[in-house]
Design a protein around this motif. Structure first.
Motif, PDB file in Angstrom:
ATOM      1  N   SER A  86       0.836  -1.206   0.000  1.00 58.39           N
ATOM      2  CA  SER A  86       0.000   0.000   0.000  1.00 58.39           C
ATOM      3  C   SER A  86       0.870   1.255   0.000  1.00 58.39           C
ATOM      4  O   SER A  86       0.516   2.267  -0.608  1.00 58.39           O
ATOM      5  CB  SER A  86      -0.951  -0.006   1.197  1.00 58.39           C
ATOM      6  N   LEU A  87       2.029   1.170   0.660  1.00 60.28           N
ATOM      7  CA  LEU A  87       2.946   2.305   0.644  1.00 60.28           C
ATOM      8  C   LEU A  87       3.468   2.550  -0.766  1.00 60.28           C
ATOM      9  O   LEU A  87       3.545   3.703  -1.220  1.00 60.28           O
ATOM     10  CB  LEU A  87       4.105   2.047   1.611  1.00 60.28           C
ATOM     11  N   ARG A 114       1.946   1.872  -3.505  1.00 62.03           N
ATOM     12  CA  ARG A 114       0.835   2.449  -4.261  1.00 62.03           C
ATOM     13  C   ARG A 114       0.709   3.944  -3.990  1.00 62.03           C
ATOM     14  O   ARG A 114       0.503   4.744  -4.904  1.00 62.03           O
ATOM     15  CB  ARG A 114      -0.460   1.729  -3.865  1.00 62.03           C
ATOM     16  N   GLU A 115       0.844   4.329  -2.730  1.00 67.48           N
ATOM     17  CA  GLU A 115       0.734   5.752  -2.384  1.00 67.48           C
ATOM     18  C   GLU A 115       1.871   6.552  -3.027  1.00 67.48           C
ATOM     19  O   GLU A 115       1.662   7.680  -3.506  1.00 67.48           O
ATOM     20  CB  GLU A 115       0.757   5.923  -0.870  1.00 67.48           C
ATOM     21  N   GLU A 136       3.422   5.813  -5.812  1.00 70.96           N
ATOM     22  CA  GLU A 136       3.142   5.910  -7.239  1.00 70.96           C
ATOM     23  C   GLU A 136       2.038   6.957  -7.503  1.00 70.96           C
ATOM     24  O   GLU A 136       2.101   7.684  -8.491  1.00 70.96           O
ATOM     25  CB  GLU A 136       2.691   4.560  -7.801  1.00 70.96           C
ATOM     26  N   GLN A 137       1.067   7.059  -6.605  1.00 80.34           N
ATOM     27  CA  GLN A 137       0.043   8.078  -6.769  1.00 80.34           C
ATOM     28  C   GLN A 137       0.657   9.481  -6.632  1.00 80.34           C
ATOM     29  O   GLN A 137       0.303  10.400  -7.364  1.00 80.34           O
ATOM     30  CB  GLN A 137      -1.068   7.884  -5.741  1.00 80.34           C
ATOM     31  N   LEU A 138       1.570   9.675  -5.687  1.00 78.20           N
ATOM     32  CA  LEU A 138       2.223  10.964  -5.519  1.00 78.20           C
ATOM     33  C   LEU A 138       3.078  11.310  -6.723  1.00 78.20           C
ATOM     34  O   LEU A 138       3.147  12.483  -7.126  1.00 78.20           O
ATOM     35  CB  LEU A 138       3.059  10.967  -4.230  1.00 78.20           C
ATOM     36  N   ARG A 198       0.929  12.729  -9.433  1.00 78.24           N
ATOM     37  CA  ARG A 198       0.454  14.099  -9.199  1.00 78.24           C
ATOM     38  C   ARG A 198       1.504  15.125  -9.591  1.00 78.24           C
ATOM     39  O   ARG A 198       1.183  16.224 -10.032  1.00 78.24           O
ATOM     40  CB  ARG A 198       0.108  14.292  -7.729  1.00 78.24           C
TER      41      ARG A 198
END
Length: 104
Positions: A91-92, A94-95, A97-99, A102
């Motif tokens: 999950s880390l 994934r976060e 990669e989301q950042l 952005r």
């Protein structure tokens, strides 16, 4: 008593024929599906244990053991995949990669 009443004779005959037909159908289903038939004293009548059936049981037992071992390894692999998917580091990642998405 029963012979004096002629109306009961067809009912008794029908009941007897029905029970015989049910016995025949039950026996046929047992033979068809491989269930052992039993004699009057509980001894096995069919199928008889011969060399072919003993060998067949051995082969089926070996195949069953192999399939159980394979299933066990698949369960272990699935447990590892579940651990990886539910891991906090996943999950880390994934976060992160989301950042990254952005900022671009």
């Amino acid at each position: 008593m029963l012979t004096n009443n002629p109306d009961l004779l067809p009912v008794i005959a029908l009941l007897g024929l029905t029970s015989m037909a049910a016995w025949v159908i039950t026996t046929w289903l047992r033979v068809k599906n491989g269930y052992p038939l039993q004699g009057g004293w509980g001894q096995s009548v069919y199928p008889r244990a011969n060399d072919e059936t003993v060998e067949r049981v051995k082969l089926l037992s070996q195949e069953n053991a192999q399939l159980k071992a394979e299933l066990g390894s698949i369960k272990d692999r699935l447990a590892n995949v579940e651990r990886i998917v539910t891991d906090g580091a996943h999950s880390l990642d994934r976060e992160i990669e989301q950042l990254r998405g952005r900022t671009n």
